[in-house]
Design a protein around this motif. Sequence first.
Motif, PDB file in Angstrom:
ATOM      1  N   ASP A 113       0.813  -1.214   0.000  1.00  0.00           N
ATOM      2  CA  ASP A 113       0.000   0.000   0.000  1.00  0.00           C
ATOM      3  C   ASP A 113       0.851   1.271   0.000  1.00  0.00           C
ATOM      4  N   LYS A 115       0.236   5.492   0.793  1.00  0.00           N
ATOM      5  CA  LYS A 115      -0.729   6.382   1.442  1.00  0.00           C
ATOM      6  C   LYS A 115      -0.356   7.839   1.198  1.00  0.00           C
ATOM      7  N   SER A 126      -6.947  11.335   3.707  1.00  0.00           N
ATOM      8  CA  SER A 126      -5.991  10.272   3.389  1.00  0.00           C
ATOM      9  C   SER A 126      -6.482   9.504   2.170  1.00  0.00           C
ATOM     10  N   VAL A 128      -5.451   5.942  -0.035  1.00  0.00           N
ATOM     11  CA  VAL A 128      -4.661   4.717  -0.062  1.00  0.00           C
ATOM     12  C   VAL A 128      -4.877   4.007  -1.393  1.00  0.00           C
ATOM     13  N   THR A 189      -8.891   4.493  -2.078  1.00  0.00           N
ATOM     14  CA  THR A 189      -9.743   4.573  -0.895  1.00  0.00           C
ATOM     15  C   THR A 189      -9.462   5.906  -0.234  1.00  0.00           C
ATOM     16  N   VAL A 191     -10.485   8.892   2.502  1.00  0.00           N
ATOM     17  CA  VAL A 191     -11.175   9.119   3.767  1.00  0.00           C
ATOM     18  C   VAL A 191     -11.023  10.582   4.159  1.00  0.00           C
ATOM     19  N   GLU A 193     -11.828  13.140   7.259  1.00  0.00           N
ATOM     20  CA  GLU A 193     -12.183  13.201   8.674  1.00  0.00           C
ATOM     21  C   GLU A 193     -12.123  14.647   9.167  1.00  0.00           C
ATOM     22  N   ASN A 203     -16.126   8.092   3.490  1.00  0.00           N
ATOM     23  CA  ASN A 203     -15.289   7.067   2.862  1.00  0.00           C
ATOM     24  C   ASN A 203     -15.668   6.995   1.389  1.00  0.00           C
ATOM     25  N   ASN A 228     -11.512   3.302   8.306  1.00  0.00           N
ATOM     26  CA  ASN A 228     -10.219   2.615   8.175  1.00  0.00           C
ATOM     27  C   ASN A 228     -10.139   1.538   9.257  1.00  0.00           C
ATOM     28  N   ALA A 230      -9.028  -1.056  11.643  1.00  0.00           N
ATOM     29  CA  ALA A 230      -7.699  -1.555  11.976  1.00  0.00           C
ATOM     30  C   ALA A 230      -7.741  -2.906  12.676  1.00  0.00           C
ATOM     31  N   ARG A 238     -18.165  -2.506  10.725  1.00  0.00           N
ATOM     32  CA  ARG A 238     -18.353  -1.808   9.451  1.00  0.00           C
ATOM     33  C   ARG A 238     -19.313  -2.578   8.545  1.00  0.00           C
TER      34      ARG A 238
END
Length: 300
Positions: A113, A115, A126, A128, A189, A191, A193, A203, A228, A230, A238
């Motif tokens: 990945d 970022k 962000s 990714v 992807t 995001v 925030e 998202n 995201n 984790a 989710r």
Amino acid sequence: MLSIRSLTRSAPRQLGRLSAAAARQTSAARPTTLLRTTSSLNSIGRVQRVSAFSTSVFRRAAAGETDEELSAKLDSEIQFEEEVKQNEQLPASVKDFLDNSPFEIEDVPGKEDVKLVRKFGDEKISIVFSIADLANYDPEMYEQDRALEDEDDLDTASSTNKQQSGASPAEEAEEEQDYDEAAPPTRLTIVVEKPGRSPGALNIDAVAQDGAIVVENLFYYEDAALANPATPADAQRRADVYPGPPFGSLDEDLQILLERYLEERGITQALAVFAPDYVDVKEQREYMRWLNNVKTFVDA
């Protein structure tokens, strides 16, 4: 676009797959009498195998007869990659984006990945993407899908351009070649925030392809941790949440405004060109790293 090295490396793999498939077909086509013959000679085969047994076979195998040859082959691959690297320059799209973009890049060697992170006012954004997209990329399927979607528009545009520009056959062929060599699509992807202002997050699932950002889904999560996940627990939470409808089902004016919202935050054409090109650059770096790691292990 896919580099010459990627295409070169894929050729022997495809031949290997074809050879394996041919072997399976040959095996499947053998007559059933062969099975009966094998069965009838089974006891003889066992005797022959027992008589051929020798501890010297294991001594020779333990010495690693192919190690030296494998190491030499790996070394030749490394030298080839180094020579190509010397004649290659960093794509202009990558250099320009890294020099002028507000995003900071996080690229850890050995990780798939990549970022991108930036601040936009009080927001944290962000993005990714992954070199795994190259491994999952099927050029034939992609070209077929793109041809079906764009055939009418492309024919119309091409006809108009020919009439207006009077391009020569050679120039038209070059344009078609550039179209065929377009970089494979790269999934993003994204995001958004607002730390300290809102516990939630947007998202966005998008694809960078053909120099444009195509938004597929824009979801909202009341807990930013779900954007995201984790941990397996967050991933399960989710999966149980309704995040919103598919982007394409929204009112067209709403889609346009949401796309402008993303553009203001740097989700632009520059990103659409950068991401696929950087995936190719990173894949080459990771391949070189892999070659050196394997050679070091074989030589140890």
